[in-house]
Design a protein around this motif. Structure first.
Motif, short mmCIF file in Angstrom:
data_model
loop_
_atom_site.label_atom_id
_atom_site.label_comp_id
_atom_site.label_asym_id
_atom_site.label_seq_id
_atom_site.Cartn_x
_atom_site.Cartn_y
_atom_site.Cartn_z
N LYS A 25 16.44 11.33 -1.24
CA LYS A 25 15.48 10.23 -1.21
C LYS A 25 14.72 10.19 0.12
O LYS A 25 13.52 9.93 0.16
N GLN A 26 15.38 10.47 1.24
CA GLN A 26 14.74 10.42 2.53
C GLN A 26 13.68 11.53 2.65
O GLN A 26 12.59 11.31 3.14
N GLU A 27 13.96 12.72 2.16
CA GLU A 27 13.00 13.81 2.20
C GLU A 27 11.82 13.53 1.28
O GLU A 27 10.69 13.89 1.57
N THR A 28 12.06 12.87 0.16
CA THR A 28 10.98 12.53 -0.75
C THR A 28 10.00 11.57 -0.08
O THR A 28 8.79 11.71 -0.22
N ASN A 29 10.49 10.62 0.67
CA ASN A 29 9.61 9.70 1.39
C ASN A 29 8.76 10.42 2.41
O ASN A 29 7.60 10.10 2.61
N LEU A 30 9.35 11.42 3.07
CA LEU A 30 8.58 12.17 4.03
C LEU A 30 7.48 12.96 3.35
O LEU A 30 6.37 13.07 3.87
N ILE A 31 7.76 13.48 2.20
CA ILE A 31 6.75 14.27 1.49
C ILE A 31 5.60 13.37 1.05
O ILE A 31 4.44 13.70 1.19
N VAL A 32 5.90 12.21 0.55
CA VAL A 32 4.86 11.30 0.09
C VAL A 32 4.02 10.81 1.25
O VAL A 32 2.81 10.70 1.15
N LYS A 33 4.65 10.53 2.39
CA LYS A 33 3.90 10.05 3.54
C LYS A 33 3.01 11.13 4.12
O LYS A 33 1.94 10.83 4.64
N ASP A 34 3.43 12.37 4.03
CA ASP A 34 2.67 13.45 4.62
C ASP A 34 1.61 14.00 3.68
O ASP A 34 0.73 14.72 4.10
N SER A 35 1.69 13.69 2.41
CA SER A 35 0.74 14.27 1.47
C SER A 35 -0.63 13.64 1.65
O SER A 35 -0.78 12.50 2.05
N VAL A 36 -1.64 14.40 1.35
CA VAL A 36 -3.03 13.97 1.50
C VAL A 36 -3.55 13.58 0.13
O VAL A 36 -3.43 14.33 -0.83
N THR A 37 -4.12 12.39 0.05
CA THR A 37 -4.69 11.97 -1.22
C THR A 37 -6.11 12.50 -1.32
O THR A 37 -6.88 12.48 -0.37
N LEU A 38 -6.45 12.97 -2.50
CA LEU A 38 -7.77 13.54 -2.70
C LEU A 38 -8.81 12.49 -3.05
O LEU A 38 -9.98 12.67 -2.79
N THR A 39 -8.39 11.40 -3.64
CA THR A 39 -9.34 10.35 -4.00
C THR A 39 -9.39 9.31 -2.89
O THR A 39 -8.36 8.83 -2.43
N PRO A 40 -10.59 8.96 -2.42
CA PRO A 40 -10.69 7.97 -1.35
C PRO A 40 -10.39 6.57 -1.89
O PRO A 40 -10.48 6.31 -3.08
N LYS A 41 -10.03 5.69 -0.98
CA LYS A 41 -9.76 4.31 -1.36
C LYS A 41 -11.05 3.65 -1.80
O LYS A 41 -12.08 3.80 -1.17
N ILE A 42 -10.98 2.90 -2.88
CA ILE A 42 -12.13 2.18 -3.39
C ILE A 42 -11.95 0.71 -3.06
O ILE A 42 -10.93 0.11 -3.37
N ASN A 43 -12.96 0.15 -2.43
CA ASN A 43 -12.95 -1.27 -2.09
C ASN A 43 -13.83 -1.99 -3.10
O ASN A 43 -15.06 -1.91 -3.01
N PRO A 44 -13.26 -2.71 -4.06
CA PRO A 44 -14.09 -3.34 -5.09
C PRO A 44 -14.93 -4.49 -4.56
O PRO A 44 -15.89 -4.89 -5.20
N LEU A 45 -14.60 -5.03 -3.40
CA LEU A 45 -15.36 -6.15 -2.86
C LEU A 45 -16.50 -5.72 -1.94
O LEU A 45 -17.29 -6.55 -1.51
N ALA A 46 -16.61 -4.44 -1.64
CA ALA A 46 -17.66 -3.98 -0.73
C ALA A 46 -19.07 -4.28 -1.24
O ALA A 46 -19.91 -4.72 -0.46
N PRO A 47 -19.37 -4.06 -2.52
CA PRO A 47 -20.73 -4.39 -2.99
C PRO A 47 -21.05 -5.88 -2.89
O PRO A 47 -22.16 -6.25 -2.50
N SER A 48 -20.09 -6.72 -3.21
CA SER A 48 -20.37 -8.16 -3.13
C SER A 48 -20.48 -8.62 -1.68
O SER A 48 -21.27 -9.51 -1.37
N LYS A 49 -19.71 -8.02 -0.78
CA LYS A 49 -19.84 -8.35 0.64
C LYS A 49 -21.21 -7.95 1.17
O LYS A 49 -21.85 -8.70 1.90
N ALA A 50 -21.65 -6.75 0.80
CA ALA A 50 -22.96 -6.29 1.26
C ALA A 50 -24.07 -7.18 0.72
O ALA A 50 -25.02 -7.52 1.45
N ALA A 51 -23.97 -7.58 -0.53
CA ALA A 51 -24.99 -8.46 -1.11
C ALA A 51 -24.95 -9.83 -0.44
O ALA A 51 -26.01 -10.42 -0.17
N PHE A 52 -23.77 -10.35 -0.15
CA PHE A 52 -23.66 -11.65 0.51
C PHE A 52 -24.25 -11.59 1.92
O PHE A 52 -24.99 -12.49 2.32
N TYR A 53 -23.94 -10.53 2.66
CA TYR A 53 -24.48 -10.40 4.01
C TYR A 53 -26.01 -10.32 3.98
O TYR A 53 -26.68 -10.89 4.83
N SER A 54 -26.56 -9.59 3.01
CA SER A 54 -28.01 -9.49 2.91
C SER A 54 -28.63 -10.80 2.47
O SER A 54 -29.77 -11.09 2.82
#
Length: 187
Positions: A25-54
């Motif tokens: 289990k300890q080695e599995t955690n290390l592998i997950v922490k070290d792995s690189v995700t290919l999909t970037p994080k999506i922020n669903p509130l970014a469009p509404s924040k940008a519209a509100f600021y504008s």
């Protein structure tokens, strides 16, 4: 002969099977922490924040999206419309006051214009003032929509799995270069 071959095959394959240890289990955690995700994080509130600021302050949605080159366009469009609104409003009130003064019997600086010309000038500058206000509102709304759409498109996944590429290839029959378009989707 077959029996010897099977025993030899079995003995030679044992180190390969034993070399694959199952991680704890300890080695599995290390592998997950070290792995690189290919999909970037999506922020669903970014469009509404940008519209509100504008909406609160024109151009701030573009700054939030880090599209600084759009800021002069936003201020140029809204500022130009505002300038023409103020200028046409000033001239409208100037001709309207002159017409009112003429009806009251007070002399004005526009003695070379008759009443119909003063009314036409009022209508002309009132129409241009209203058009400038409409354009200013349209540019303001366009500013908000641009910030919202740009924030949506920044999160759009563009990778090599889906590509639309122009391609120059040589025609085998005529030996000339032809332009082609390739649409590819990889699973």
């Amino acid at each position: 002969m077959r029996f010897i071959f099977l025993i030899l095959f079995f003995l030679l394959s044992l180190p390969i099977v034993w070399s694959q240890n199952i991680p704890n289990k300890q080695e599995t955690n290390l592998i997950v922490k070290d792995s690189v995700t290919l999909t970037p994080k999506i922020n669903p509130l970014a469009p509404s924040k940008a519209a509100f600021y504008s909406a609160v302050f024109p151009g701030m949605g573009q700054v939030y999206n880090k599209k600084y080159w759009k800021l002069p366009l936003v201020y140029g469009a809204i500022g130009t419309s505002l300038y023409f609104y103020i200028n046409n409003n000033k001239k409208y009130h100037l001709y309207r006051d002159a017409y009112k003064n003429r009806l009251a019997g007070i002399s004005d600086n526009y003695s070379y214009l008759d009443n119909t010309r003063l009314i036409q000038a009022q209508k002309f500058y009132q129409k241009n003032r209203d058009l400038s206000a409409l354009l200013m509102a349209a540019f303001y709304i366009l500013n908000i929509v641009d910030a919202n759409v740009d924030a949506h498109l920044m999160q759009y996944n563009v990778n090599d799995n889906l590509s639309l590429k122009p391609d120059l290839y040589k025609n085998d029959y005529t030996a000339k270069q032809n332009l082609g378009l390739t649409l590819s989707y990889k699973f």
